[in-house]
Design a protein around this motif. Structure first.
Motif, PDB file in Angstrom:
ATOM      1  N   PHE A  44       0.558  -1.152  -0.505  1.00 33.57           N
ATOM      2  CA  PHE A  44       0.056   0.279   0.004  1.00 33.57           C
ATOM      3  C   PHE A  44       0.664   1.403   0.124  1.00 33.57           C
ATOM      4  O   PHE A  44       0.780   2.620  -0.182  1.00 33.57           O
ATOM      5  CB  PHE A  44      -1.010   0.467   1.160  1.00 33.57           C
ATOM      6  N   MET A  45       2.071   1.443   0.768  1.00 28.82           N
ATOM      7  CA  MET A  45       2.585   3.117   1.468  1.00 28.82           C
ATOM      8  C   MET A  45       3.126   2.762  -0.790  1.00 28.82           C
ATOM      9  O   MET A  45       4.170   2.357  -0.854  1.00 28.82           O
ATOM     10  CB  MET A  45       3.368   2.454   1.763  1.00 28.82           C
ATOM     11  N   ARG A  46       2.983   3.909  -0.451  1.00 32.84           N
ATOM     12  CA  ARG A  46       3.517   5.208  -1.931  1.00 32.84           C
ATOM     13  C   ARG A  46       4.580   6.121  -1.718  1.00 32.84           C
ATOM     14  O   ARG A  46       4.114   6.623  -1.198  1.00 32.84           O
ATOM     15  CB  ARG A  46       2.863   4.692  -2.630  1.00 32.84           C
ATOM     16  N   ARG A  47       5.601   6.386  -2.814  1.00 40.42           N
ATOM     17  CA  ARG A  47       6.136   7.407  -2.427  1.00 40.42           C
ATOM     18  C   ARG A  47       5.086   8.689  -2.624  1.00 40.42           C
ATOM     19  O   ARG A  47       5.033  10.383  -2.745  1.00 40.42           O
ATOM     20  CB  ARG A  47       7.509   7.514  -3.247  1.00 40.42           C
ATOM     21  N   ASN A  48       4.975   8.729  -4.078  1.00 39.43           N
ATOM     22  CA  ASN A  48       3.430   9.590  -4.478  1.00 39.43           C
ATOM     23  C   ASN A  48       3.892  11.030  -4.691  1.00 39.43           C
ATOM     24  O   ASN A  48       4.119  12.360  -4.725  1.00 39.43           O
ATOM     25  CB  ASN A  48       2.315   9.608  -3.546  1.00 39.43           C
ATOM     26  N   LYS A  50       6.470  14.647  -5.762  1.00 42.60           N
ATOM     27  CA  LYS A  50       5.969  15.976  -6.045  1.00 42.60           C
ATOM     28  C   LYS A  50       7.215  15.703  -7.559  1.00 42.60           C
ATOM     29  O   LYS A  50       7.947  16.365  -6.678  1.00 42.60           O
ATOM     30  CB  LYS A  50       4.822  16.764  -5.506  1.00 42.60           C
TER      31      LYS A  50
ATOM     32  N   HIS B 240      -2.128  17.433  -1.914  1.00 42.62           N
ATOM     33  CA  HIS B 240      -0.476  17.796  -1.470  1.00 42.62           C
ATOM     34  C   HIS B 240      -0.476  16.498  -0.142  1.00 42.62           C
ATOM     35  O   HIS B 240       0.863  16.658   0.289  1.00 42.62           O
ATOM     36  CB  HIS B 240      -0.298  18.664  -0.489  1.00 42.62           C
ATOM     37  N   SER B 242       0.419  13.786   0.950  1.00 43.22           N
ATOM     38  CA  SER B 242       1.583  12.876   0.873  1.00 43.22           C
ATOM     39  C   SER B 242       3.137  13.870   0.947  1.00 43.22           C
ATOM     40  O   SER B 242       4.011  13.606   1.968  1.00 43.22           O
ATOM     41  CB  SER B 242       2.351  11.836   0.178  1.00 43.22           C
ATOM     42  N   LEU B 252       2.093   7.015   3.272  1.00 41.66           N
ATOM     43  CA  LEU B 252       1.227   6.939   3.026  1.00 41.66           C
ATOM     44  C   LEU B 252       0.828   6.203   2.161  1.00 41.66           C
ATOM     45  O   LEU B 252       1.910   6.253   1.304  1.00 41.66           O
ATOM     46  CB  LEU B 252       0.416   8.931   2.681  1.00 41.66           C
ATOM     47  N   ILE B 254      -1.068   6.916   0.142  1.00 46.37           N
ATOM     48  CA  ILE B 254      -1.804   7.770  -1.102  1.00 46.37           C
ATOM     49  C   ILE B 254      -0.901   7.896  -2.166  1.00 46.37           C
ATOM     50  O   ILE B 254      -0.281   7.877  -2.525  1.00 46.37           O
ATOM     51  CB  ILE B 254      -1.858   9.156  -0.253  1.00 46.37           C
TER      52      ILE B 254
END
Lengths: 96, 416
Positions: A44-48, A50, B240, B242, B252, B254
């Motif tokens: 489940f955990m992701r860097r996401n 930006k 934002h 994360s 997270l 997300i």
């Protein structure tokens, strides 16, 4: 719409592709030894991120092969695409 | 706070409306606060308001990197409903809907809640069964819900095409009569004004760039206007989440995606309710100005750009015309995107974190607007008591470890 350079077929429009999320998440070597928290992290955990992000795409309406891309998630600019199993090319600003 | 009333309106008319107070102050930030709320959208402002109102904590600041309600609060399609399938979701969204129903009075600000009814269409037998099941589940949870057959749908929303020859024929719909729309900007402004009146500082154009910690405890936030000390910090920053959580080394589940919406040119009232369709995937209502407000699904890729791909709009328009042939010559005026933070189970995260004094409210995905007052109410409780309220206790981070997910994918009456 993104123009995505499939490493096998060349540049094609985004509607030919399916998205696969964060790249380079290795399946655990020894699943039996994993704790619940480690499973949660893998599943489940992701860097996401930006910014510059390594992600997977699949050329669904073409060669149907998975590959990876380096893309800036704020500007959507694709910096590089490379085949599955390869390491991301050194690109200015790449952090993943 | 200058109370809004018909008498105040008349009094100010006599002086040419030149003497209205500003609706909230723009103070300089203090050196430290009891609570820092990161994010000046509806959820953040509601959190600050309920911290002051319900818990008497008024030494609070809301930090907003842009302008109030300029993120997802001002970018959604303003739909309010609570007809979620699972008990946990039904409870929190129904709590929010009950707060909505008294919100204009409570805030002394007209949020223009219009309970015109929300239809969730069924286009095949699977949809019909799911819809009816959700109606029963909603009723068991005290949420109003009805099942309409195709003729009932036509009677409730006459412009919809229920022809059996349609590619995706309308076979029925669930109806929540208490659902509807609200004026999204007014929600942000109303909460801001009411929170400000109770002593909350609201600082705009102040971006949080770091979260300072000492000994496993939060001590404040670095911002573009300097360091601000805090006993407690609440992150409620929509897309934002994360980015902010990573400042405190919290991972997270997300992923942030662009979600687009668009409005048509204004026309006379033709569309009496809110229509949502999961299978052809569009949702549409008509604003008080007369514009159709139309939304659909997220872009497939991860993105922070507040804009999405054109082919998403194309399929959205296809779905709209499928359901409402009457709209085929309508021109679209504006489109825009927001960044939604989606969770694997399509349910939010409102909880404490491993860092003492740091709290997270996010992961609302595509459906956060309807929860605004309930989300703020629960988050304020969680921050004030350092303990989640039973309403938001199921929406913790630990559920991804224990497996106690609240899986609202599809069950929530719309695809995510």
């Amino acid at each position: 719409m993104l123009l995505i350079d499939c490493p096998h077929c060349g540049p094609r429009p985004e509607i030919e592709f399916r998205y696969g999320g964060e790249a380079h998440i290795a399946r655990p070597e020894n699943p039996d030894a994993l704790s619940d928290a480690e499973w949660a992290d893998y599943l489940f955990m992701r860097r996401n991120t930006k910014g510059v992000f390594a992600e997977r795409w699949m050329h669904a309406a073409g060669c149907r092969r998975w590959f990876n891309a380096l893309r800036d998630t704020a500007s959507y600019k694709i910096l590089a695409t490379y085949k599955a199993g390869e390491q991301p090319p050194a690109t200015a600003g790449a952090e993943d | 706070m200058q109370k809004f009333s018909v008498f105040a309106l008349a009094r100010n008319a006599l002086t040419g409306h030149r003497n209205w107070q500003r609706q909230w102050r723009s103070p300089e930030p203090q050196a430290d606060y009891d609570v820092v709320i990161v994010g000046g959208g509806g959820h953040g402002l509601a959190t600050a308001y309920y911290l002051a109102k319900e818990h008497g904590i008024t030494n609070v600041v809301v930090l907003e990197k842009g302008w109030l309600g300029g993120g997802n609060t001002g970018r959604n399609t303003t739909i309010v409903r609570s007809n979620y399938l699972w008990d946990e979701s039904a409870r929190i969204y129904e709590h929010a809907l009950k707060l909505w129903e008294g919100l204009s009075q409570d805030l002394n600000y007209n949020v223009m809640l219009s309970q015109r009814g929300v239809l969730n269409l069924a286009h095949n037998l699977g949809d019909v069964r799911e819809g009816r099941r959700r109606v029963y589940a909603n009723r068991l949870n005290g949420v109003d819900a009805e099942w309409l057959d195709a003729d009932g749908v036509k009677a409730f929303c006459p412009i919809i095409d229920i022809s059996p020859n349609a590619r995706y024929p309308v076979m029925g719909a669930t109806l929540q009569r208490r659902g509807g729309v609200a004026r999204h900007d007014a929600v942000a402004w109303g909460f801001a004004r009411a929170a400000d009146a109770r002593g909350v500082d609201i600082i705009q154009q102040c971006e949080v760039t770091g979260i300072r910690r000492a000994g496993g405890r939060v001590t404040g936030v670095e911002t573009t206007r300097g360091f601000i000390g805090a006993k407690k910090v609440g992150i409620v920053a929509a897309g934002h989440t994360s980015v902010l959580a990573s400042m405190a080394d919290i991972r997270l589940p997300i992923e942030s995606h662009p979600l687009q919406a668009l409005v048509s040119e204004p026309i006379k009232p033709v569309h009496p309710c809110v229509v949502m369709s999961n299978a052809v995937h569009v949702y549409v209502s008509q604003s008080d100005k007369g514009e159709l407000v139309i939304g659909a699904g997220i872009d497939g890729f991860l993105g922070y750009g507040q804009r999405g791909s054109f082919h998403i709009i194309e399929s959205q328009m296809g779905a709209l015309i499928e359901l409402f042939p009457i709209f085929s010559r309508l021109r679209m005026m504006r489109s825009w995107g927001g960044i939604v933070d989606t969770c694997p189970d399509a349910s939010p995260i409102i909880c404490k974190t491993p860092v003492d004094g740091l709290y997270i409210n996010g992961g609302w995905g595509t459906g956060g607007f309807k929860a605004t007052p309930g989300s703020g109410w629960c988050f304020a409780h969680t921050i004030a008591r350092d303990d989640p309220h039973p309403l938001n206790a199921p929406f913790n981070l630990d559920r991804f470890v224990t497996g106690a997910l609240v899986d609202e994918h599809g069950a929530a009456a719309v695809a995510h």
